[in-house]
Design a protein around this motif. Structure first.
Motif, PDB file in Angstrom:
ATOM      1  N   GLU A   3      85.101 121.798  54.485  1.00 17.34           N
ATOM      2  CA  GLU A   3      86.435 121.229  54.273  1.00 17.34           C
ATOM      3  C   GLU A   3      86.476 119.725  54.515  1.00 17.34           C
ATOM      4  O   GLU A   3      87.156 118.997  53.794  1.00 17.34           O
ATOM      5  N   ALA A   4      85.742 119.259  55.518  1.00 18.76           N
ATOM      6  CA  ALA A   4      85.740 117.828  55.809  1.00 18.76           C
ATOM      7  C   ALA A   4      85.118 117.036  54.664  1.00 18.76           C
ATOM      8  O   ALA A   4      85.632 115.975  54.274  1.00 18.76           O
ATOM      9  N   THR A   5      84.044 117.544  54.114  1.00 20.70           N
ATOM     10  CA  THR A   5      83.393 116.874  52.987  1.00 20.70           C
ATOM     11  C   THR A   5      84.292 116.887  51.767  1.00 20.70           C
ATOM     12  O   THR A   5      84.408 115.888  51.048  1.00 20.70           O
ATOM     13  N   ALA A   6      84.942 118.007  51.515  1.00 18.07           N
ATOM     14  CA  ALA A   6      85.863 118.106  50.380  1.00 18.07           C
ATOM     15  C   ALA A   6      87.023 117.125  50.543  1.00 18.07           C
ATOM     16  O   ALA A   6      87.410 116.441  49.591  1.00 18.07           O
ATOM     17  N   ALA A   7      87.563 117.034  51.743  1.00 16.73           N
ATOM     18  CA  ALA A   7      88.675 116.111  51.999  1.00 16.73           C
ATOM     19  C   ALA A   7      88.225 114.665  51.809  1.00 16.73           C
ATOM     20  O   ALA A   7      88.939 113.860  51.198  1.00 16.73           O
ATOM     21  N   ALA A   8      87.044 114.337  52.302  1.00 21.25           N
ATOM     22  CA  ALA A   8      86.524 112.979  52.139  1.00 21.25           C
ATOM     23  C   ALA A   8      86.306 112.653  50.664  1.00 21.25           C
ATOM     24  O   ALA A   8      86.627 111.548  50.208  1.00 21.25           O
ATOM     25  N   SER A   9      85.793 113.603  49.912  1.00 19.36           N
ATOM     26  CA  SER A   9      85.560 113.393  48.482  1.00 19.36           C
ATOM     27  C   SER A   9      86.877 113.165  47.741  1.00 19.36           C
ATOM     28  O   SER A   9      86.971 112.275  46.885  1.00 19.36           O
ATOM     29  N   LEU A  10      87.883 113.951  48.069  1.00 25.14           N
ATOM     30  CA  LEU A  10      89.190 113.772  47.425  1.00 25.14           C
ATOM     31  C   LEU A  10      89.819 112.436  47.806  1.00 25.14           C
ATOM     32  O   LEU A  10      90.410 111.762  46.959  1.00 25.14           O
ATOM     33  N   ALA A  11      89.673 112.047  49.062  1.00 23.10           N
ATOM     34  CA  ALA A  11      90.207 110.761  49.491  1.00 23.10           C
ATOM     35  C   ALA A  11      89.512 109.627  48.740  1.00 23.10           C
ATOM     36  O   ALA A  11      90.168 108.695  48.253  1.00 23.10           O
ATOM     37  N   ASN A  12      88.194 109.705  48.634  1.00 26.53           N
ATOM     38  CA  ASN A  12      87.441 108.673  47.909  1.00 26.53           C
ATOM     39  C   ASN A  12      87.846 108.615  46.446  1.00 26.53           C
ATOM     40  O   ASN A  12      88.023 107.536  45.879  1.00 26.53           O
ATOM     41  N   LEU A  13      87.992 109.773  45.819  1.00 23.93           N
ATOM     42  CA  LEU A  13      88.399 109.818  44.421  1.00 23.93           C
ATOM     43  C   LEU A  13      89.769 109.172  44.242  1.00 23.93           C
ATOM     44  O   LEU A  13      89.974 108.360  43.341  1.00 23.93           O
ATOM     45  N   LEU A  15      91.295 106.967  46.166  1.00 26.34           N
ATOM     46  CA  LEU A  15      91.220 105.521  46.390  1.00 26.34           C
ATOM     47  C   LEU A  15      90.612 104.813  45.185  1.00 26.34           C
ATOM     48  O   LEU A  15      91.092 103.758  44.759  1.00 26.34           O
ATOM     49  N   LEU A  16      89.579 105.397  44.618  1.00 32.02           N
ATOM     50  CA  LEU A  16      88.948 104.793  43.453  1.00 32.02           C
ATOM     51  C   LEU A  16      89.895 104.779  42.257  1.00 32.02           C
ATOM     52  O   LEU A  16      90.024 103.762  41.561  1.00 32.02           O
ATOM     53  N   VAL A  17      90.588 105.884  42.018  1.00 27.30           N
ATOM     54  CA  VAL A  17      91.548 105.941  40.912  1.00 27.30           C
ATOM     55  C   VAL A  17      92.648 104.905  41.120  1.00 27.30           C
ATOM     56  O   VAL A  17      93.019 104.186  40.184  1.00 27.30           O
ATOM     57  N   ALA A  18      93.154 104.799  42.330  1.00 23.40           N
ATOM     58  CA  ALA A  18      94.210 103.825  42.610  1.00 23.40           C
ATOM     59  C   ALA A  18      93.713 102.397  42.380  1.00 23.40           C
ATOM     60  O   ALA A  18      94.444 101.557  41.838  1.00 23.40           O
ATOM     61  N   THR A  19      92.480 102.125  42.762  1.00 26.33           N
ATOM     62  CA  THR A  19      91.904 100.793  42.570  1.00 26.33           C
ATOM     63  C   THR A  19      91.744 100.480  41.085  1.00 26.33           C
ATOM     64  O   THR A  19      92.130  99.402  40.623  1.00 26.33           O
ATOM     65  N   ILE A  20      91.193 101.421  40.344  1.00 23.67           N
ATOM     66  CA  ILE A  20      91.017 101.211  38.904  1.00 23.67           C
ATOM     67  C   ILE A  20      92.374 101.050  38.225  1.00 23.67           C
ATOM     68  O   ILE A  20      92.558 100.172  37.378  1.00 23.67           O
ATOM     69  N   LYS A  21      93.338 101.869  38.620  1.00 22.10           N
ATOM     70  CA  LYS A  21      94.679 101.777  38.034  1.00 22.10           C
ATOM     71  C   LYS A  21      95.302 100.410  38.318  1.00 22.10           C
ATOM     72  O   LYS A  21      95.868  99.772  37.420  1.00 22.10           O
ATOM     73  N   ILE A  66      87.904 113.547  36.909  1.00 22.89           N
ATOM     74  CA  ILE A  66      87.636 112.246  36.306  1.00 22.89           C
ATOM     75  C   ILE A  66      88.455 112.089  35.026  1.00 22.89           C
ATOM     76  O   ILE A  66      89.120 111.064  34.815  1.00 22.89           O
ATOM     77  N   GLU A  67      88.439 113.105  34.194  1.00 19.44           N
ATOM     78  CA  GLU A  67      89.191 113.033  32.935  1.00 19.44           C
ATOM     79  C   GLU A  67      90.696 112.898  33.183  1.00 19.44           C
ATOM     80  O   GLU A  67      91.367 112.117  32.518  1.00 19.44           O
ATOM     81  N   GLN A  68      91.209 113.650  34.148  1.00 27.78           N
ATOM     82  CA  GLN A  68      92.634 113.563  34.475  1.00 27.78           C
ATOM     83  C   GLN A  68      92.990 112.191  35.052  1.00 27.78           C
ATOM     84  O   GLN A  68      94.053 111.641  34.748  1.00 27.78           O
ATOM     85  N   ALA A  69      92.100 111.654  35.867  1.00 27.15           N
ATOM     86  CA  ALA A  69      92.353 110.348  36.466  1.00 27.15           C
ATOM     87  C   ALA A  69      92.460 109.266  35.390  1.00 27.15           C
ATOM     88  O   ALA A  69      93.361 108.422  35.427  1.00 27.15           O
ATOM     89  N   VAL A  70      91.558 109.321  34.409  1.00 26.94           N
ATOM     90  CA  VAL A  70      91.590 108.321  33.336  1.00 26.94           C
ATOM     91  C   VAL A  70      92.861 108.476  32.518  1.00 26.94           C
ATOM     92  O   VAL A  70      93.506 107.490  32.175  1.00 26.94           O
ATOM     93  N   GLN A  71      93.270 109.703  32.241  1.00 28.30           N
ATOM     94  CA  GLN A  71      94.494 109.930  31.473  1.00 28.30           C
ATOM     95  C   GLN A  71      95.717 109.406  32.230  1.00 28.30           C
ATOM     96  O   GLN A  71      96.656 108.912  31.618  1.00 28.30           O
ATOM     97  N   SER A  72      95.701 109.493  33.547  1.00 24.33           N
ATOM     98  CA  SER A  72      96.849 109.022  34.337  1.00 24.33           C
ATOM     99  C   SER A  72      96.955 107.504  34.338  1.00 24.33           C
ATOM    100  O   SER A  72      98.025 106.961  34.595  1.00 24.33           O
ATOM    101  N   ILE A  73      95.873 106.820  34.040  1.00 23.98           N
ATOM    102  CA  ILE A  73      95.873 105.358  34.044  1.00 23.98           C
ATOM    103  C   ILE A  73      96.498 104.805  32.759  1.00 23.98           C
ATOM    104  O   ILE A  73      97.178 103.809  32.762  1.00 23.98           O
ATOM    105  N   HIS A  74      96.289 105.480  31.655  1.00 23.12           N
ATOM    106  CA  HIS A  74      96.779 104.970  30.370  1.00 23.12           C
ATOM    107  C   HIS A  74      98.250 105.165  30.237  1.00 23.12           C
ATOM    108  O   HIS A  74      98.930 105.965  30.371  1.00 23.12           O
TER     109      HIS A  74
END
Length: 74
Positions: A3-13, A15-21, A66-74
């Motif tokens: 669970e800790a690894t999953a939470a860290a991965s989601l947090a990183n994702l 943050l990265l999506v927010a930065t790219i956006k 990843i695909e959903q994140a890119v769609q949310s940016i456009h």
């Protein structure tokens, strides 16, 4: 994955999506840049998947995120 690894991965994702956006919104990245980043991420994911075939479900979920994140940016 625990669970800790999953939470860290989601947090990183997220943050990265927010930065790219944000970079897209301020004009530092074009729509084409965002698309290329996603394509690179998917290629990296595919390469990693070849090394860890037992994690197919996790890789499919990552691909969808990843695909959903890119769609949310456009």
């Amino acid at each position: 994955m625990d669970e800790a690894t999953a939470a860290a991965s989601l947090a990183n994702l997220n943050l990265l999506v927010a930065t790219i956006k944000r970079l897209f919104l301020i004009g530092a990245l074009s729509a084409e840049d965002v698309k290329e980043i996603a394509e690179d991420a998917l290629l990296n994911l595919e390469t990693a998947q070849g090394r860890s075939p037992h994690l197919q479900a996790e890789f499919e979920t990552a691909r969808l995120l990843i695909e959903q994140a890119v769609q949310s940016i456009h």
